[in-house]
Design an enzyme around this catalytic site. Structure first.
Site, mmCIF file in Angstrom:
data_model
loop_
_atom_site.group_PDB
_atom_site.id
_atom_site.type_symbol
_atom_site.label_atom_id
_atom_site.label_comp_id
_atom_site.label_asym_id
_atom_site.label_seq_id
_atom_site.Cartn_x
_atom_site.Cartn_y
_atom_site.Cartn_z
ATOM 1 N N ARG D 88 0.837 -1.206 0.000
ATOM 2 C CA ARG D 88 0.000 0.000 0.000
ATOM 3 C C ARG D 88 0.870 1.255 0.000
ATOM 4 N NH1 ARG D 88 -2.444 -3.981 -0.567
ATOM 5 N NH2 ARG D 88 -4.646 -4.384 -0.181
ATOM 6 N N GLU D 91 2.240 1.644 -3.382
ATOM 7 C CA GLU D 91 1.151 2.162 -4.217
ATOM 8 C C GLU D 91 1.002 3.673 -4.053
ATOM 9 O OE1 GLU D 91 -2.475 -0.243 -4.212
ATOM 10 O OE2 GLU D 91 -3.615 1.594 -3.901
ATOM 11 N N SER D 114 14.541 15.388 2.147
ATOM 12 C CA SER D 114 15.576 14.452 2.581
ATOM 13 C C SER D 114 14.983 13.195 3.208
ATOM 14 C CB SER D 114 16.497 15.121 3.600
ATOM 15 O OG SER D 114 17.526 14.227 3.977
#
Lengths: 147, 147, 147, 147, 147, 147, 147, 147, 147, 147
Positions: D88, D91, D114
């Site tokens: 997830r 994704e 960063s």
């Protein structure tokens, strides 16, 4: 590659004329699952079916000929799909793959569940906690031939 | 990586003692689909369930603790499976993926069919032309949140 | 593939007319995160929203129809992104992935953090040693269904 | 490869003694996010910290030396993760990657957020519709140097 | 994708008018390394710089706007480059990667050498046995934040 | 694969005895860059050098023979490195690759910068805004032979 | 990417006018191996050579300028070639790679056979059992620099 | 996988006893190229040859049987080799692949150069500017059968 | 993974006792093609068959149980095989794949040739110009189900 | 890349004029397998054959010249084919690959079955349980040369 062009023309017309897949299926008297797969370039249509689809999507004669050709199948642009909805199905294969294999072999022995002699039915399943997608897959069991 | 060792121990004992997955499921009072997935290292069990599984598969205390841990999921050794039975499912995603997406969006709008709030039922469907494998998938529809 | 063409038209007009994403979001009364994702081809808009976006980006009627279609999602051209900014996020998943998994399971048990019932808020965090990017992610916890 | 062996020993002891990550973090007086990442082989500890961790997880002197070495980072076995929870997050990068890039550039100009001067905070967010996972990421903005 | 079109236009004009990268850099008063990277689509220019580049390469107003946009970075068509000159650099990373890591950690502790707050200087180093390419890389050391 | 075993033995002894790479290099009278690369399995040592290294790292006779063998080079476990420090170098090749190629060709014509007749020097560059890592690369230019 | 367009124009003209590579090489007074590689986009030509090639293949002034540019090298569309003739060469590297490495190191010590200071000669070798393809490769040995 | 174990045993003994490949070849009365390939696990030996090799490398009876088995060929651990010496050969295929194809087809028509009815000869070519590696490849031309 | 161990034991015994596949097949009264596939871990045996195989290859009771389990199929270690003999078959699929598809569809319509209800027969075909390998494949045609 | 354009033109004309591959083959007096492969861009035709094909598919003079060129072979868009019919053949190589290798080596010794001196015959095999696809492959055995 021209079958792909017909698929894109169908999708574009669908958006422009706001056509529903289930209405296309009803016009052909077939399931919406198989008809949609065909319109998206995965199945070959008969002449009569291709003509009906041509009428719905404003296709020309050459397009209708293409719809009767067996396409090079495979609808996804990558081997691991990026689209979240399609990925969830890939995830099912990844998480449950060995489970499905174990249970089919326990019930049937060595062989496969056909993806050719196969049908699928996708429906809304009302549920007070949030509606569910219900999908019924049915594939012929094919035992490995011994020789 | 030790959860994997428990999975291998379970499989080895299953072969040695000729245990059936459906009998394991019955002993736990849960579906054979979920229990098999758990035994194959994809789900976490409760203490009580883990103890029952331990009794069936001759597991020791440490193994039973591992069964209660959430595993790193994913049961296949490659992104495109080589086993013919599992490949057929991957093929379904490849051929029917855009169809499933199109039909769910037509019925529900933007969102996904959950692979978490999800159940599967796999059964033999007798058929004179050759028995079929019937699989019923049910997943909650989750609409994309707008914010 | 035509939704992609709309995305490219939006980006081109944005550069030409020097439009800011936050102004687009303000015109729609939604978050800049969700609206930008939609304009970049990842979300579907309602008719009213699509019309407002069409007005801002000089889109025609067909483009506005496309904006209401659910797109094939996935905004990156490769599975490991080459752009340094986006790669840093991929690096987070790579370095912290198992940490996130461990902590969510410690707190919630087996399940996932939804990427669908999900929101994101990205802001500048002033800091004398150099300003920081602050991102707040909020996703519903979805427990694995047992059955 | 021996740092990996220490990580596996830590995980095994954690399962055996039912240790919680948040308790380890409390013993060190650091955040649970950073400490868990370190225990999972992604960060280097100071001597004092390594000794405390050694005491908690029954480590020997050589293990404690390893904990002070900078590890080869990267906690996932594949470039596209198979575990649903970790996927997830991947994704999110895939769907929202260009959005994050667009919004950071709109606010800060060319540069990156960063992943080194970076912190993360993961918490339960109670919600009557189902609790949510809330994650706050904070990374220094680093502008591209011009020369 | 239109920034890519500007890059291609710049390269084509460079070939046609036989422009040297060092002359472009001199016109801007910046290093040839950074300017070339920008012209090849990896950096964003200021308005004034973009206008000078536009004048040198016969660009139109829209192109000049594109030069001020932060590009999607990454200049190579494959993850392992096929061009022999660029491959030698990839080989350096492959052969010397762990050496560089070991020596930076020995000198600085855990952290990275920034690729953002970074400069590069490439020069001819005369040598009787055959001239050498000398490259000086300078990147800020960024220690991992502990929290 | 046994050269790899010697490398692992060297790393383990280095951790146990807290040896510094620069001290190993000093004992051999060679640069720390080349010596570290050799100890990490990328270069072949002479008999005398191998014996000195053997004394430092408690190696046996067979190990010392292995150090004199030309190894199968390549120090990274994946084609795109996951470790953040090493990835930054891969990113340099990705972002600056075509720039380096363009500038070397502008100065030298068609050919490459050798990665074999090559040396590297890595040093701390003090800087009030934060110390920097300075790396000087020097490789012979090799023009393509015409025939 | 325009050098690629010149390559395609050369190939098309070659087919149309039925030109032989060896005749092109003879016109330039260079080997057919190097000239063919150049015409296929792998080498840079001098002005005089480019003009001769331009005359043979009906190229315009811009094309002739492109022929003098150093190209981005790499003539194959995939990392494992599909064409049977080219694959056989890849197979040689796969089957004989470690053999070649072992024998060169036995004869020369650590280093490589240059692919830059390199020539190739390809000829028909008459043989009563069927003619053979004879290929002579000659590359300078480059020892690894020690420093 | 046991043929691989024999290969590793041969390599280890070669290092321990400082055996030269050319001496092994001389003992068998065959070329050093073919014999080395066989010892590295790419060719099958006759009983007599296997026994001689067994005597040289201190192999037991089972090892000698393995040497007579046809191995699963392929000597490299990745599809794009990381070792610089072997990579240069892969680079030759990449840069000169289409050239080789064009010239063989110009001379012989459609077909391939056999990698089975094939021999290779690798020698030092003295050169005042630095010695060269000379490799002569000879493969039977096989025309595509028409039917 | 234990089925793999049985396969390795069978191969090792075959080498030690110099067993021929065709003799194993004769002992079972089945084709050598199917029996070899089974012994190499691709098919499941009946109890009686497994016992006969156990007798031939000195297997124990647990091994014989494993031979009756349906294996995870797939006999090759990579998606593009490196072994020259097996690669030639992959090449056939690559070169002739679309031809096979076109001809089957021309004769049968949309569907596939089964790889499950399938048999193979491999024989020596004497030929004065050099003996040939003759392989006869026979697979049931399965038409796509329409629904 | 223009040979590809001729292939696409042939396919398009075939669909438009409803041409059968077997009729094309009959017109040329060659097998339908070889002719189809050639029309799909995998084989080179003689002048006379190319002219006949040109007449059937309405090709122009330049197209006819292209048909006589040796093409860059390989008919599939991915290394693991997605089309179900072609995948079944890839599956055969995957499941039966080591079996084919074992049986050919048992019969012939070390070597390969040629994919160049090769023919294929594809036919319908009537069967009351459903017709079968019968494919006869015949390839010359090529023994590895020893030298």
């Amino acid at each position: 590659m021209t079958r792909l062009a017909v698929t894109e023309k169908i999708i574009e017309t669908k958006v422009r004329k706001q056509i529903q897949w289930k209405d296309v299926a009803a016009a052909l008297g077939l399931s919406k699952e198989w008809v949609t797969a065909g319109c998206l370039g995965q199945m070959a249509f008969s002449l009569e079916e291709a003509q009906k689809i041509g009428a719905i999507f404003d296709l020309d004669d050459m397009d209708i000929k293409w719809l009767q050709e067996v396409p090079y199948k495979g609808s996804l642009p990558e081997s691991v799909p990026t689209d979240p909805l399609i990925y969830r199905w890939y995830e099912l294969v990844n998480v449950y793959g060995t489970t499905i294999k174990a249970l089919i072999h326990e019930e049937f022995g060595d062989g496969i569940m056909s993806a050719i002699d196969f049908s699928m039915k996708l429906e809304r399943e009302p549920d007070p906690k949030g509606d569910r997608v219900s999908v019924i897959l049915s594939g012929k069991f094919l035992p490995y031939k011994r020789y």
